[in-house]
Design a protein around this motif. Structure first.
Motif, PDB file in Angstrom:
ATOM      1  N   VAL A 225      -4.957   8.082   6.938  1.00 50.15           N
ATOM      2  CA  VAL A 225      -3.383   8.148   7.406  1.00 50.15           C
ATOM      3  C   VAL A 225      -2.460   8.333   6.165  1.00 50.15           C
ATOM      4  CG1 VAL A 225      -1.520   6.700   8.250  1.00 50.15           C
ATOM      5  CG2 VAL A 225      -3.627   6.396   9.192  1.00 50.15           C
TER       6      VAL A 225
ATOM      7  N   PRO B   5     -12.334  -2.726   0.143  1.00 47.86           N
ATOM      8  CA  PRO B   5     -11.934  -1.566  -0.796  1.00 47.86           C
ATOM      9  C   PRO B   5     -10.631  -0.624  -0.124  1.00 47.86           C
ATOM     10  CG  PRO B   5     -14.504  -1.561  -0.719  1.00 47.86           C
ATOM     11  CD  PRO B   5     -13.879  -2.410   0.492  1.00 47.86           C
ATOM     12  N   ARG B   6      -9.776  -0.348  -0.923  1.00 42.86           N
ATOM     13  CA  ARG B   6      -8.776   0.548  -0.341  1.00 42.86           C
ATOM     14  C   ARG B   6      -8.395   1.661  -1.518  1.00 42.86           C
ATOM     15  NH1 ARG B   6      -4.143  -2.136   2.917  1.00 42.86           N
ATOM     16  NH2 ARG B   6      -3.968  -0.226   4.010  1.00 42.86           N
ATOM     17  N   PRO B   7      -9.469   2.297  -1.844  1.00 42.58           N
ATOM     18  CA  PRO B   7      -9.331   3.598  -2.789  1.00 42.58           C
ATOM     19  C   PRO B   7      -8.285   4.672  -2.385  1.00 42.58           C
ATOM     20  CG  PRO B   7     -11.266   3.883  -1.643  1.00 42.58           C
ATOM     21  CD  PRO B   7     -10.750   2.459  -1.172  1.00 42.58           C
ATOM     22  N   ILE B   8      -7.790   5.309  -3.398  1.00 36.60           N
ATOM     23  CA  ILE B   8      -7.175   6.490  -3.229  1.00 36.60           C
ATOM     24  C   ILE B   8      -7.670   7.787  -3.584  1.00 36.60           C
ATOM     25  CG2 ILE B   8      -4.876   5.335  -3.202  1.00 36.60           C
ATOM     26  CD1 ILE B   8      -4.334   6.151  -6.243  1.00 36.60           C
ATOM     27  N   ASP B   9      -9.002   7.781  -3.572  1.00 33.90           N
ATOM     28  CA  ASP B   9      -9.821   9.057  -4.338  1.00 33.90           C
ATOM     29  C   ASP B   9      -9.540  10.203  -3.345  1.00 33.90           C
ATOM     30  OD1 ASP B   9     -11.227   7.467  -2.037  1.00 33.90           O
ATOM     31  OD2 ASP B   9     -12.640   8.902  -2.062  1.00 33.90           O
ATOM     32  N   LEU B  10      -9.003  10.332  -1.729  1.00 39.15           N
ATOM     33  CA  LEU B  10      -8.710  11.131  -0.907  1.00 39.15           C
ATOM     34  C   LEU B  10      -7.547  11.697  -1.308  1.00 39.15           C
ATOM     35  CD1 LEU B  10     -10.240   9.796   2.406  1.00 39.15           C
ATOM     36  CD2 LEU B  10     -11.351  11.397   0.800  1.00 39.15           C
ATOM     37  N   HIS B  11      -6.665  10.984  -1.674  1.00 38.71           N
ATOM     38  CA  HIS B  11      -5.181  11.231  -2.142  1.00 38.71           C
ATOM     39  C   HIS B  11      -5.424  12.325  -3.396  1.00 38.71           C
ATOM     40  CE1 HIS B  11      -2.777   8.016   0.251  1.00 38.71           C
ATOM     41  NE2 HIS B  11      -4.128   7.634   0.168  1.00 38.71           N
TER      42      HIS B  11
ATOM     43  N   ARG C 244       1.034  -1.213   0.208  1.00 40.74           N
ATOM     44  CA  ARG C 244      -0.046  -0.096   0.064  1.00 40.74           C
ATOM     45  C   ARG C 244       0.974   1.304  -0.101  1.00 40.74           C
ATOM     46  NH1 ARG C 244      -5.319   1.987  -0.770  1.00 40.74           N
ATOM     47  NH2 ARG C 244      -5.546   3.830   0.273  1.00 40.74           N
ATOM     48  N   SER C 245       2.005   1.241   0.864  1.00 41.02           N
ATOM     49  CA  SER C 245       2.759   2.275   0.732  1.00 41.02           C
ATOM     50  C   SER C 245       3.376   2.936  -0.442  1.00 41.02           C
ATOM     51  CB  SER C 245       3.906   2.148   1.817  1.00 41.02           C
ATOM     52  OG  SER C 245       3.403   1.854   3.137  1.00 41.02           O
TER      53      SER C 245
HETATM   54  C1  EPZ Z   1      -2.631   2.822   6.882  1.00 41.38           C
HETATM   55  O1  EPZ Z   1      -3.338   2.481   5.861  1.00 41.38           O
HETATM   56  C2  EPZ Z   1      -1.807   1.943   7.490  1.00 41.38           C
HETATM   57  N1  EPZ Z   1      -0.748   1.465   6.378  1.00 41.38           N
HETATM   58  C3  EPZ Z   1      -2.602   0.622   7.733  1.00 41.38           C
HETATM   59  O2  EPZ Z   1      -1.753  -0.387   8.438  1.00 41.38           O
HETATM   60  C4  EPZ Z   1      -3.573   1.108   8.817  1.00 41.38           C
HETATM   61  O3  EPZ Z   1      -4.271   0.182   9.099  1.00 41.38           O
HETATM   62  C5  EPZ Z   1      -4.315   2.413   8.392  1.00 41.38           C
HETATM   63  O4  EPZ Z   1      -3.465   3.410   8.089  1.00 41.38           O
HETATM   64  C6  EPZ Z   1      -5.523   2.810   9.280  1.00 41.38           C
HETATM   65  O5  EPZ Z   1      -4.722   3.195  10.515  1.00 41.38           O
HETATM   66  C7  EPZ Z   1       0.330   2.159   6.313  1.00 41.38           C
HETATM   67  O6  EPZ Z   1       0.552   3.219   6.789  1.00 41.38           O
HETATM   68  C8  EPZ Z   1       1.237   1.418   5.183  1.00 41.38           C
HETATM   69  P1  EPZ Z   1      -6.233   4.949   5.732  1.00 41.38           P
HETATM   70  P2  EPZ Z   1      -3.898   3.575   4.950  1.00 41.38           P
HETATM   71  O7  EPZ Z   1      -6.228   5.729   4.461  1.00 41.38           O
HETATM   72  O8  EPZ Z   1      -3.406   4.952   4.670  1.00 41.38           O
HETATM   73  C9  EPZ Z   1     -10.425   4.608   3.354  1.00 41.38           C
HETATM   74  C10 EPZ Z   1      -0.811  -2.573   8.551  1.00 41.38           C
HETATM   75  O9  EPZ Z   1      -1.532  -3.667   8.847  1.00 41.38           O
HETATM   76  N2  EPZ Z   1      -9.809   5.554   2.489  1.00 41.38           N
HETATM   77  O10 EPZ Z   1      -6.250   5.775   7.113  1.00 41.38           O
HETATM   78  O11 EPZ Z   1      -4.288   2.762   3.492  1.00 41.38           O
HETATM   79  C11 EPZ Z   1      -9.738   3.399   3.275  1.00 41.38           C
HETATM   80  O12 EPZ Z   1     -10.432   2.393   2.494  1.00 41.38           O
HETATM   81  C12 EPZ Z   1      -1.770  -1.740   7.675  1.00 41.38           C
HETATM   82  O13 EPZ Z   1       0.216  -2.146   8.987  1.00 41.38           O
HETATM   83  C13 EPZ Z   1     -10.669   6.002   1.348  1.00 41.38           C
HETATM   84  O14 EPZ Z   1     -11.711   5.537   1.315  1.00 41.38           O
HETATM   85  O15 EPZ Z   1      -5.303   3.743   5.603  1.00 41.38           O
HETATM   86  C14 EPZ Z   1     -10.137   2.972   4.714  1.00 41.38           C
HETATM   87  O16 EPZ Z   1     -11.436   2.386   4.872  1.00 41.38           O
HETATM   88  C15 EPZ Z   1      -3.066  -2.127   7.063  1.00 41.38           C
HETATM   89  N3  EPZ Z   1     -10.158   6.691   0.202  1.00 41.38           N
HETATM   90  C16 EPZ Z   1     -10.034   4.053   5.550  1.00 41.38           C
HETATM   91  O17 EPZ Z   1      -9.951   5.265   4.619  1.00 41.38           O
HETATM   92  C17 EPZ Z   1      -8.727   6.995   0.426  1.00 41.38           C
HETATM   93  O18 EPZ Z   1      -8.490   7.797  -0.452  1.00 41.38           O
HETATM   94  C18 EPZ Z   1      -8.841   4.344   6.214  1.00 41.38           C
HETATM   95  O19 EPZ Z   1      -7.567   4.226   5.491  1.00 41.38           O
HETATM   96  C19 EPZ Z   1      -8.137   6.581   1.276  1.00 41.38           C
HETATM   97  C20 EPZ Z   1      -8.429   5.856   2.246  1.00 41.38           C
END
Ligand code: EPZ
Length: 422
Positions: free
Chosen positions: A163, A120-126, A92-93
């Motif tokens: 995050v 789902p792990r979209p990047i729409d917010l990014h 993901r990173s």
């Molecule tokens: C980070 O993932 C961590 N990964 C995850 O750890 C962690 O579970 C997560 O933050 C929450 O704390 C890394 O830092 C590499 P988010 P990230 O963006 O950035 C939704 C582990 O096991 N979302 O905070 O992907 C998303 O789908 C991993 O070490 C959107 O809808 O998490 C999720 O439901 C797993 N659109 C929620 O937000 C976006 O553009 C939280 O995601 C981005 C996210």
């Protein structure tokens, strides 16, 4: 593929040492692209996700290599702004490199990232946030093409405290023209670590750890030397290992405040927890009590990354524990394997009801994601008989030699090649 074999039932006793945080090291390594010189990142965990980040850095024209517990990166000669799909898919990173490459090169060409399947792990917010920084984004044929002669600072209000999106905005905005304010920013410790690293490089960022982060754009950043914070989820893993085996562990090189939410759950379950400045001493009763209700929330709430691990631990507690997973929609993939080991868990949507059983029993199980793999190891430490855990490539993404640390405190665990594997 190799697997872990565990004979459960031994209470763990002794001391363990926590490595650097995967989720801090990865965005920090992406940030080294901005240094235009040599950065030395200490306490960088020796895990496959860090290796993947080093490969991306070398692909971009950096000279990056591991030297013991440190990774050294010379980003003087960054000459590429594209990342091939094979590298993006590794984790993901990889998406963190988008903001860093844009800030360095003014353009970027990537695909969607990989990472554990948690729903789902979209990047729409990014992408929406980067557009607010006057970055033009074209998506076609699965590739994301970004262009910005010069990013311009802006106020960005995140729909949710993501995050990754918070980190990507910080990386893209450090050399933007003017000020950027992130409202509803994620507050995780890894965000603070990234802010501290970027400021060490000459950035002007403040507010990390709160829900409003302000970035003043600067002309130039420089390489620096930095030490990554300890991994709070590795810390939680050892706490759960002590809890499920009725053991006593001294967990060293930790930041106790980073695991506060989990520590209070462990205390409710009947564990005694004392802590010094960088150590946690935990001792567990012969059998844990259940914990009525655990909700995963953004930091400083109960971390989603601890959910599977603590669920495994409470699967042998006395009573019923209810979990609600509020961050990811598909983060119960570890439940079928725990059930095969005798756990009594019912899931419905984002809720899991865990009825504690006396003891688990050994089985052949397969991990489906990183924290699910850690949960199966924790469960196997309690299980009667032998448990074989495959899919440990997931475990190796976030833990280095977990089995060695656990066997040093009495666990009967070893890694071997799966039968009839070449
Ligand atoms: C980070 O993932 C961590 N990964 C995850 O750890 C962690 O579970 C997560 O933050 C929450 O704390 C890394 O830092 C590499 P988010 P990230 O963006 O950035 C939704 C582990 O096991 N979302 O905070 O992907 C998303 O789908 C991993 O070490 C959107 O809808 O998490 C999720 O439901 C797993 N659109 C929620 O937000 C976006 O553009 C939280 O995601 C981005 C996210």
């Amino acid at each position: 593929m190799s697997m872990l074999v565990v004979e459960g039932g031994t209470p763990l006793e002794g001391g363990v040492y926590v490595h650097g945080a995967k989720n801090a090291a990865l965005p920090i390594l992406a940030a080294t692209v901005l240094g235009n010189g040599v950065s030395v990142v200490h306490n960088c965990p020796n895990i496959t996700d860090v290796n993947a980040a080093v490969n991306i850095l070398n692909h971009l024209g950096c000279r990056a290599f591991r030297d013991g517990d440190s990774v050294i990166v010379d980003s003087s000669d960054v000459c590429r702004w594209d990342i091939p799909e094979s590298m993006m898919r590794e984790m993901r990173s990889s998406v963190m490199f988008l903001g860093a490459i844009l800030a360095r090169c003014g353009k970027a060409d990537i695909t969607y990232p990989g990472g554990c399947e948690l729903g789902p792990r979209p990047i729409d917010l990014h992408l929406k946030a980067l557009e607010k920084l006057s970055i033009r984004i074209d998506e076609k044929l699965g590739r994301i093409n970004c262009r910005a002669c010069k990013a311009r600072g802006s106020e960005i209000s995140l729909d949710m405290p993501s995050v990754g999106a918070t980190e990507n905005i910080m990386l893209a905005a450090v050399t933007a023209k003017g000020e950027t304010v992130i409202v509803n920013a994620a507050q995780e410790p890894e965000i603070v670590d990234l802010q501290n690293f970027l400021n060490c490089m000459g950035a002007k960022i403040h507010g990390g750890g709160t829900n409003v982060i302000t970035i003043q754009g600067v002309e130039q950043l420089y390489g620096c030397e930095y030490t990554v914070i300890p991994d709070r989820i590795e810390t939680v893993t050892y706490m759960a290992a002590a809890g499920i085996t009725g053991g006593r562990l001294s967990i060293n090189n930790v930041i106790p405040e980073h695991v506060q939410a989990v520590a209070s759950v462990m205390k409710c379950a009947g564990c005694d927890i004392m802590h010094g400045e960088s150590r946690i001493d935990i001792s567990a009763p012969p059998r844990l009590k259940s914990v009525d209700y655990i909700r995963t929330m953004p930091y400083p709430g109960f971390p989603t990354d601890a959910q599977a691990i603590i669920m495994a631990m409470l699967s042998v507690s006395q009573g019923v524990s209810v979990f609600s997973e509020n961050i990811f929609s598909g983060r119960f993939k570890h439940v079928p394997a725990l059930t095969m080991m005798g756990a009594n868990i019912i899931t419905e949507g984002r809720t899991a009801i865990v009825r504690g059983v006396n003891r688990l029993y050994g089985a052949s199980v397969k991990a489906e994601d990183l924290r699910g793999a850690a949960a199966l190891v924790v469960a196997a430490l309690n299980a009667e008989g032998k448990t074989e855990i495959s899919g440990i490539n997931y475990l190796d993404r976030g833990y280095c030699n977990l089995e060695n640390a656990l066997s040093s405190v009495g666990a009967n665990i070893y890694r071997c090649k799966k039968e009839n594997e070449i």
